[in-house]
Design a protein around this motif. Sequence first.
Motif, PDB file in Angstrom:
ATOM      1  N   ALA A   1       2.211  -9.256   2.108  1.00  0.00           N
ATOM      2  CA  ALA A   1       2.067  -7.896   1.787  1.00  0.00           C
ATOM      3  C   ALA A   1       3.303  -6.844   1.597  1.00  0.00           C
ATOM      4  O   ALA A   1       3.111  -5.887   1.455  1.00  0.00           O
ATOM      5  CB  ALA A   1       0.835  -7.005   2.706  1.00  0.00           C
ATOM      6  N   LEU A   2       4.371  -7.547   2.154  1.00  0.00           N
ATOM      7  CA  LEU A   2       5.570  -6.922   2.047  1.00  0.00           C
ATOM      8  C   LEU A   2       6.180  -6.949   0.648  1.00  0.00           C
ATOM      9  O   LEU A   2       6.123  -7.940   0.196  1.00  0.00           O
ATOM     10  CB  LEU A   2       6.612  -7.532   3.317  1.00  0.00           C
ATOM     11  CG  LEU A   2       5.999  -7.368   4.578  1.00  0.00           C
ATOM     12  CD1 LEU A   2       6.953  -8.076   5.315  1.00  0.00           C
ATOM     13  CD2 LEU A   2       5.935  -6.183   5.103  1.00  0.00           C
ATOM     14  N   GLN A   3       6.641  -5.625   0.445  1.00  0.00           N
ATOM     15  CA  GLN A   3       6.879  -5.804  -1.125  1.00  0.00           C
ATOM     16  C   GLN A   3       8.590  -5.659  -1.229  1.00  0.00           C
ATOM     17  O   GLN A   3       9.116  -6.260  -2.112  1.00  0.00           O
ATOM     18  CB  GLN A   3       6.409  -4.199  -1.528  1.00  0.00           C
ATOM     19  CG  GLN A   3       6.641  -3.991  -3.197  1.00  0.00           C
ATOM     20  CD  GLN A   3       6.050  -2.995  -3.804  1.00  0.00           C
ATOM     21  OE1 GLN A   3       5.545  -2.028  -2.710  1.00  0.00           O
ATOM     22  NE2 GLN A   3       6.288  -2.600  -4.945  1.00  0.00           N
TER      23      GLN A   3
ATOM     24  N   LEU B   1       4.448  -7.310  12.726  1.00  0.00           N
ATOM     25  CA  LEU B   1       4.042  -5.962  13.384  1.00  0.00           C
ATOM     26  C   LEU B   1       5.016  -4.966  12.959  1.00  0.00           C
ATOM     27  O   LEU B   1       6.167  -5.147  13.123  1.00  0.00           O
ATOM     28  CB  LEU B   1       4.274  -6.122  14.997  1.00  0.00           C
ATOM     29  CG  LEU B   1       3.697  -4.886  15.669  1.00  0.00           C
ATOM     30  CD1 LEU B   1       2.170  -5.043  15.286  1.00  0.00           C
ATOM     31  CD2 LEU B   1       3.742  -5.273  17.428  1.00  0.00           C
ATOM     32  N   VAL B   2       4.414  -3.743  12.077  1.00  0.00           N
ATOM     33  CA  VAL B   2       5.445  -2.928  11.455  1.00  0.00           C
ATOM     34  C   VAL B   2       5.313  -1.589  12.495  1.00  0.00           C
ATOM     35  O   VAL B   2       4.123  -1.135  12.420  1.00  0.00           O
ATOM     36  CB  VAL B   2       5.141  -2.638  10.045  1.00  0.00           C
ATOM     37  CG1 VAL B   2       5.890  -1.662   9.453  1.00  0.00           C
ATOM     38  CG2 VAL B   2       5.132  -3.889   9.380  1.00  0.00           C
ATOM     39  N   LYS B   3       6.587  -1.021  12.618  1.00  0.00           N
ATOM     40  CA  LYS B   3       6.408   0.248  13.538  1.00  0.00           C
ATOM     41  C   LYS B   3       6.457   1.369  12.293  1.00  0.00           C
ATOM     42  O   LYS B   3       7.458   1.404  11.610  1.00  0.00           O
ATOM     43  CB  LYS B   3       7.588   0.311  14.218  1.00  0.00           C
ATOM     44  CG  LYS B   3       7.793   1.407  15.263  1.00  0.00           C
ATOM     45  CD  LYS B   3       8.860   1.343  16.137  1.00  0.00           C
ATOM     46  CE  LYS B   3       8.975   2.662  16.934  1.00  0.00           C
ATOM     47  NZ  LYS B   3      10.103   2.942  17.934  1.00  0.00           N
ATOM     48  N   VAL B   4       5.470   2.088  12.241  1.00  0.00           N
ATOM     49  CA  VAL B   4       5.263   3.040  11.301  1.00  0.00           C
ATOM     50  C   VAL B   4       5.730   4.459  11.827  1.00  0.00           C
ATOM     51  O   VAL B   4       6.572   5.505  11.207  1.00  0.00           O
ATOM     52  CB  VAL B   4       3.845   3.440  10.801  1.00  0.00           C
ATOM     53  CG1 VAL B   4       3.838   4.362   9.383  1.00  0.00           C
ATOM     54  CG2 VAL B   4       3.179   2.017  10.241  1.00  0.00           C
ATOM     55  N   ASP B   5       5.399   4.660  13.253  1.00  0.00           N
ATOM     56  CA  ASP B   5       5.709   6.243  13.653  1.00  0.00           C
ATOM     57  C   ASP B   5       6.098   5.803  15.209  1.00  0.00           C
ATOM     58  O   ASP B   5       6.313   4.612  15.607  1.00  0.00           O
ATOM     59  CB  ASP B   5       4.747   7.111  13.554  1.00  0.00           C
ATOM     60  CG  ASP B   5       5.163   8.599  13.958  1.00  0.00           C
ATOM     61  OD1 ASP B   5       6.100   8.815  13.669  1.00  0.00           O
ATOM     62  OD2 ASP B   5       4.198   9.421  14.025  1.00  0.00           O
TER      63      ASP B   5
ATOM     64  N   GLY C   1       0.819  -1.140   0.007  1.00  0.00           N
ATOM     65  CA  GLY C   1       0.049   0.123   0.027  1.00  0.00           C
ATOM     66  C   GLY C   1       0.844   1.070  -0.168  1.00  0.00           C
ATOM     67  O   GLY C   1       0.378   2.282  -0.214  1.00  0.00           O
ATOM     68  N   GLY C   2       2.247   1.024   0.000  1.00  0.00           N
ATOM     69  CA  GLY C   2       3.015   2.336   0.233  1.00  0.00           C
ATOM     70  C   GLY C   2       3.329   2.846   1.363  1.00  0.00           C
ATOM     71  O   GLY C   2       4.043   3.756   1.724  1.00  0.00           O
TER      72      GLY C   2
END
Length: 103
Positions: free
Chosen positions: A97-99, A82-86, A67-68
Amino acid sequence: MQNLFILLQDTAAPAGAGGFANMQFIFLFGIIAVFYFFMIRPQQQRAKKERQFREALGKGDKILVFGGIHGIIDQIDGTSVLVKVDNNTKLRVEKSALQAIPE
């Protein structure tokens, strides 16, 4: 009775037809080989690279979600990550979903 023999002779294959049939099989085999080497094999190699990428992921790796969304892996649980975005924002996404790892 003679008409029957004439009809049977007309339906018989010509003497040179065997070579033509062999050429058709060679042409068909060539088409199948082209499809395999230019379409199927590259797709298999691409899928293998994606699978190796997902298996090599570890905590702290930078990733890009389809999704960018850019982020850093915080935790890996089976098929999800689990992805830390901020600072205080984390998202759970599937490994599929990981590109890519952004440069």
